[in-house]
Design a protein around this motif. Sequence first.
Motif, short mmCIF file in Angstrom:
data_model
loop_
_atom_site.label_atom_id
_atom_site.label_comp_id
_atom_site.label_asym_id
_atom_site.label_seq_id
_atom_site.Cartn_x
_atom_site.Cartn_y
_atom_site.Cartn_z
N ARG A 148 0.81 -1.22 0.00
CA ARG A 148 0.00 0.00 0.00
C ARG A 148 0.84 1.27 0.00
O ARG A 148 0.32 2.36 0.01
N MET A 149 2.18 1.11 0.00
CA MET A 149 3.06 2.27 -0.04
C MET A 149 3.05 2.88 -1.43
O MET A 149 3.07 2.19 -2.42
N ARG A 150 3.02 4.22 -1.48
CA ARG A 150 3.10 4.88 -2.78
C ARG A 150 3.64 6.29 -2.62
O ARG A 150 3.49 6.89 -1.55
N PRO A 151 4.29 6.82 -3.65
CA PRO A 151 4.83 8.16 -3.56
C PRO A 151 3.73 9.21 -3.45
O PRO A 151 2.63 9.03 -4.01
N VAL A 152 4.01 10.29 -2.72
CA VAL A 152 3.04 11.37 -2.51
C VAL A 152 3.71 12.67 -2.96
O VAL A 152 4.82 12.97 -2.55
N SER A 153 3.03 13.43 -3.81
CA SER A 153 3.57 14.71 -4.27
C SER A 153 3.29 15.79 -3.23
O SER A 153 2.36 15.65 -2.42
N PRO A 154 4.06 16.87 -3.24
CA PRO A 154 3.80 17.97 -2.29
C PRO A 154 2.37 18.51 -2.41
O PRO A 154 1.77 18.88 -1.39
N SER A 155 1.81 18.56 -3.61
CA SER A 155 0.48 19.15 -3.73
C SER A 155 -0.59 18.20 -3.19
O SER A 155 -1.58 18.64 -2.60
N GLU A 156 -0.41 16.89 -3.36
CA GLU A 156 -1.35 15.95 -2.74
C GLU A 156 -1.24 16.04 -1.22
O GLU A 156 -2.24 16.08 -0.51
N LEU A 157 0.00 16.10 -0.72
CA LEU A 157 0.23 16.24 0.71
C LEU A 157 -0.51 17.44 1.27
O LEU A 157 -1.14 17.38 2.33
N SER A 158 -0.47 18.55 0.53
CA SER A 158 -1.05 19.81 1.02
C SER A 158 -2.58 19.74 1.19
O SER A 158 -3.16 20.55 1.91
N LEU A 159 -3.21 18.76 0.52
CA LEU A 159 -4.67 18.64 0.64
C LEU A 159 -5.08 18.04 1.99
O LEU A 159 -6.22 18.19 2.42
N HIS A 160 -4.15 17.34 2.64
CA HIS A 160 -4.47 16.63 3.89
C HIS A 160 -4.07 17.50 5.08
O HIS A 160 -3.09 17.23 5.76
N ASN A 161 -4.85 18.56 5.31
CA ASN A 161 -4.46 19.54 6.33
C ASN A 161 -5.58 19.86 7.32
O ASN A 161 -5.63 20.96 7.86
N THR A 162 -6.50 18.91 7.52
CA THR A 162 -7.56 19.11 8.52
C THR A 162 -7.46 18.03 9.60
O THR A 162 -6.86 16.98 9.39
N GLN A 163 -8.07 18.30 10.76
CA GLN A 163 -7.98 17.35 11.88
C GLN A 163 -8.57 15.98 11.55
O GLN A 163 -8.20 14.97 12.14
N ASN A 164 -9.50 15.94 10.59
CA ASN A 164 -10.12 14.67 10.20
C ASN A 164 -9.33 13.94 9.13
O ASN A 164 -9.66 12.81 8.77
#
Length: 88
Positions: free
Chosen positions: A4-20
């Motif tokens: 299940r490991m996969r590369p993550v781009s900075p822009s995808e990372l930036s979408l995950h910025n809420t407590q949920n």
Amino acid sequence: VGGRMRPVSPSELSLHNTQNDAWLAIRGRVYNITHYLPYHPGGPEELMRGAGMDATELFDKVHPWVNYDSLLAKCLVGPLSYDRPDAD
Ligand code: HEM
């Protein structure tokens, strides 16, 4: 596990910025910290300061001695990848 490991781009990372739905990267590894938030000794708000970004500098400023990779072993998403264009 490794499947299940996969590369993550900075822009995808930036979408995950809420407590949920919170991810952060430290030293090139992206972790889903959502379920760790309530257990962070410094509190969820402090940990959220690093959400959605490369939090290496922030982490090292506060507590470089903490073994994040062991604490977040089950939360590893994959490597932070700068070497391909963002799809979104
Ligand atoms: C403690 C902030 C990320 C694990 C603390 C404390 C702060 C803090 C302010 C001190 C709490 C106190 O003593 O009252 C942050 C910030 C982060 C971050 C801004 C953003 C990158 C992480 C991560 C982990 C982690 C990713 C590991 C999964 C811990 C642990 C302590 C702690 C184990 C207790 C350390 C000790 O007492 O030696 N954090 N933290 N933190 N944090 Fe974080």
